[in-house]
Design a protein around this motif. Sequence first.
Motif: not given
Length: 183
Positions: A1-3, A21, A25, A29-32, A56, A67
């Motif tokens: 998964m793209t981070r 964000q 999503r 994509m995952e966001t941190v 996070d 990332y």
Amino acid sequence: MTRVLIVATDGFEQSELFKPQDNLREAGMETVIASLEDGDIQGWNEKEWGDTAPVDITVEEVSAGDYDALLLPGGQMNPDILRMNDTVIELIRDFNRQMKPIAAICHAPWLLAEADIIGGKTVTSWPSIRTDLENAGAKVVDQEVVEDGNLITSRNPDDIPAFSQALIARLGVTVSEVQLEPA
């Protein structure tokens, strides 16, 4: 998964963190969110304090290698505080050395100037910091989104759909598949 890593602190422009964000999503994509300290960070919503966002991870714990891209929301206070933190500036330089996309909106290009990565690049930003960017060697234009190499910059919350679209497309997702959140 793209981070995608989002770096922010108290005073981030609320719409410039939450809307991109949400768009990332929606694109799968995952966001941190990384900040200077654990806990929550307080957004700024136009003329008053806004909502909080949970942190996070701290910037001290982050590695650019973990990332695929970096998102830097604006707001006047947020980048002004972050540009005084050596860890944040070195992190931005690490993303740049790895040629990973760095997306900065509104006042966030201040961070790109502080990291000394905009010399010879074309960028855009909130009007009040354009002279600072020019003094750092950038060519500054007034457009909703500007892409130059791995840098993606935009001016203000009205540009969030185009800003999000540019970052999502850079990460390989067909934007027509994604319903973007407006500001």
